[in-house]
Design an enzyme around this catalytic site. Structure first.
Site, short mmCIF file in Angstrom:
data_model
loop_
_atom_site.label_atom_id
_atom_site.label_comp_id
_atom_site.label_asym_id
_atom_site.label_seq_id
_atom_site.Cartn_x
_atom_site.Cartn_y
_atom_site.Cartn_z
CG ASN A 6 -0.81 41.39 32.45
OD1 ASN A 6 -0.19 42.39 30.76
ND2 ASN A 6 0.27 40.75 32.76
CG HIS A 9 -1.55 41.36 25.47
ND1 HIS A 9 -0.55 41.11 24.65
CD2 HIS A 9 -2.28 40.33 25.44
CE1 HIS A 9 -0.78 40.20 24.49
NE2 HIS A 9 -1.68 39.57 24.80
CG HIS A 42 6.43 41.24 32.61
ND1 HIS A 42 6.52 40.23 32.28
CD2 HIS A 42 7.83 41.53 32.98
CE1 HIS A 42 7.67 39.30 32.65
NE2 HIS A 42 8.03 40.67 33.49
NE ARG A 44 7.90 40.26 28.92
CZ ARG A 44 8.15 38.46 28.98
NH1 ARG A 44 10.23 38.23 28.88
NH2 ARG A 44 7.85 37.20 28.76
NE ARG A 48 8.90 40.69 24.64
CZ ARG A 48 9.31 39.17 24.81
NH1 ARG A 48 8.17 38.42 24.53
NH2 ARG A 48 10.40 38.66 25.08
CD GLU A 69 3.16 39.53 36.04
OE1 GLU A 69 3.91 39.16 34.59
OE2 GLU A 69 2.00 39.35 35.25
CB THR A 100 5.91 34.94 31.89
OG1 THR A 100 5.80 36.29 32.45
CG2 THR A 100 6.36 34.49 32.79
CD GLU A 150 0.18 35.38 38.99
OE1 GLU A 150 0.57 36.87 39.41
OE2 GLU A 150 -0.61 35.47 37.59
CG HIS A 190 0.30 32.15 32.08
ND1 HIS A 190 0.55 31.69 31.09
CD2 HIS A 190 1.72 33.69 31.71
CE1 HIS A 190 1.16 32.63 29.97
NE2 HIS A 190 1.77 33.06 30.63
#
Ligand code: PXP
Length: 238
Positions: A6, A9, A42, A44, A48, A69, A100, A150, A190
């Site tokens: 992922n 970041h 992701h 969003r 963000r 995602e 999440t 998932e 996660h």
């Protein structure tokens, strides 16, 4: 077991300065060159970190598998159907959350999710549902036609004692076995890190893990010294 990274970041850090660096597209390439078998981002509702243009660019540049995602909202669904990632993973989304926080309530949102899954299947895009390790959620996921689930490993990752970690692992393993027995693919993610990954790897029914935070943190820790050395050499070259 496959490893998907992922890269949200990377975009968070880029956005902090409002410029182009670090570039999530370049980061995805580095991850793939290092052996990642999938790239996850992701998009969003509040944008963000990952932005629309990142997703379109990633679609063109990712060579392994692009997993988008997303919340199952009209706006994001429309974008995803246009981008055509290899996989979409539906997650719950709350604006206030830092990341999440839990799995979908598939039972409560059954009809809507079923309709959205159908729309993606019509475009030959695979679908995954991010769910807590709760049998009823897994069974309902199967009922509404998802290709895979998932399993949320957050509670396993956050377990404070060995006893609690074992208990949370047992929940994850039971959920993974159930999902596999129902014929679904099984991903997990996660909070997974370099210490807690071993027990997840030992769980045969899990096909793929999705990891972000721990890998980006590790990259900074192992890379910081080298970055300082390189700059130090430039500064001292006078
Ligand atoms: N899977 C899902 C559904 C997520 O929302 C996240 C966080 O964006 C991850 C995996 C990766 O979690 P982490 O960053 O803690 O590795």
């Amino acid at each position: 077991m496959r490893l998907a990274i992922n890269i949200d970041h990377i975009a968070t850090l880029r956005n902090a300065r409002g410029g182009k660096e670090p570039d999530p597209i370049e980061a995805a390439k580095i991850c793939e060159e290092a052996g990642a078998e999938g790239i996850v981002c992701h998009l969003r509702e509040d944008r963000r970190h990952i932005k629309d243009e990142d997703v379109y660019l990633l679609r063109r540049t990712v060579r392994t598998k692009l997993d988008l995602e997303m919340a199952a909202t009209d706006e994001i669904v429309a974008i995803a159907l246009e981008v055509k990632p290899d996989l979409v993973t539906f997650v719950p989304e709350r604006r206030q959350e830092l990341t999440t926080e839990g799995g979908l309530d598939v039972q409560a949102d059954k009809q809507h999710l079923q309709d959205v899954i159908k729309a993606f299947h019509q475009q030959k895009i695979e679908v995954s549902l991010f769910v807590d390790p709760v049998p009823a959620q897994i069974e309902t996921s199967k009922e509404i036609g998802t290709d895979m689930v998932e399993i949320h490993t957050g509670e396993y990752a956050e377990a404070a004692t060995e006893r609690d970690q074992r208990a949370q692992l047992a929940r994850v393993q039971k959920a993974a076995r159930l999902a596999r027995s129902l014929g679904m693919g099984v991903n997990a993610g996660h909070g997974l890190n370099y210490l807690n990954i071993a027990r997840i790897v030992a769980t045969q029914e899990i096909d793929e893990v999705s990891i972000g935070h721990a890998i980006i943190v590790r990259a900074m820790v192992v890379g910081l010294g080298r970055a300082v050395t390189e700059m130090g050499e430039l500064v001292q070259s006078r």
